[in-house]
Design a protein around this motif. Structure first.
Motif, mmCIF file in Angstrom:
data_model
loop_
_atom_site.group_PDB
_atom_site.id
_atom_site.type_symbol
_atom_site.label_atom_id
_atom_site.label_comp_id
_atom_site.label_asym_id
_atom_site.label_seq_id
_atom_site.Cartn_x
_atom_site.Cartn_y
_atom_site.Cartn_z
ATOM 1 N N ARG A 1 0.862 -1.179 0.000
ATOM 2 C CA ARG A 1 0.000 0.000 0.000
ATOM 3 C C ARG A 1 0.897 1.227 0.000
ATOM 4 O O ARG A 1 1.641 1.452 0.959
ATOM 5 N N GLN B 1 -5.987 1.586 -1.454
ATOM 6 C CA GLN B 1 -6.230 0.152 -1.338
ATOM 7 C C GLN B 1 -4.914 -0.599 -1.558
ATOM 8 O O GLN B 1 -4.152 -0.264 -2.453
ATOM 9 N N PRO B 2 -4.644 -1.630 -0.755
ATOM 10 C CA PRO B 2 -3.421 -2.413 -0.973
ATOM 11 C C PRO B 2 -3.533 -3.275 -2.230
ATOM 12 O O PRO B 2 -4.620 -3.725 -2.592
#
Length: 168
Positions: free
Chosen positions: A92, A98-99
């Motif tokens: 991330r 969002q990862p």
């Protein structure tokens, strides 16, 4: 005569002590340059221990696998013929983003009909597409439509006033 006695040293000491405390409190929020980097790498799931893996050669029992590797992340849907140990690394760039999955490792331990280890396989992200391990949904036949699409499709089949309808 009015004699004025002013002791500046006491007030000055209080000022210096107060300034030192405020300065120290301000410095406690400072860390090394590593903490200024908002990016992070998240590791989740089973972390493979090579010694534990070496202790379960082909021919080992299910109990030996469970003792050495622990409870699997998931098992095969039918007959428990495969134990899956899953780990994933996600990156991330910032806390609010969002990862993204950058690495996935799956250790699959296959068993024969006697409950002995038949094969041990390692799979990675490059071995297949990303899939949901626990979806808890059953896919159904037909088209997936949005709510608005269903309304429009239903409106097209509604009878129009004044026109004869066919018996369905």
């Amino acid at each position: 005569m009015l004699q004025r006695i002013f002791k500046g040293t006491g007030a000055r000491n209080v000022f210096l002590v107060g300034t030192t405390i405020l300065f120290s409190a301000g410095l406690t929020g400072c860390n090394t340059a590593a903490s200024l980097n908002p990016a992070e790498t998240l590791t989740q799931g089973y972390v493979l221990d090579q010694q534990a893996l070496d202790s379960i050669p082909v021919g080992s029992s299910r109990e030996q696998v469970l003792l050495s590797l622990g409870t699997p992340s998931t098992t095969a849907t039918f007959d428990n013929e495969v134990f899956y140990y899953i780990s994933e690394k996600r990156y991330r760039p910032a806390q609010f983003l969002q990862p993204k999955t950058i690495d996935r490792r799956i250790l699959a331990v296959y068993f024969d009909n006697d409950g002995k280890v038949a094969q041990i396989a390692h799979y990675g992200l490059q071995d297949g597409k990303v899939f949901d391990f626990i979806s808890r949904t059953t896919p159904t036949g037909g088209k997936d439509q949005t709510f608005l699409g269903q309304l429009l499709a239903g409106a097209g089949r509604a009878p129009v006033a004044g026109l004869p309808t066919t018996g369905r």
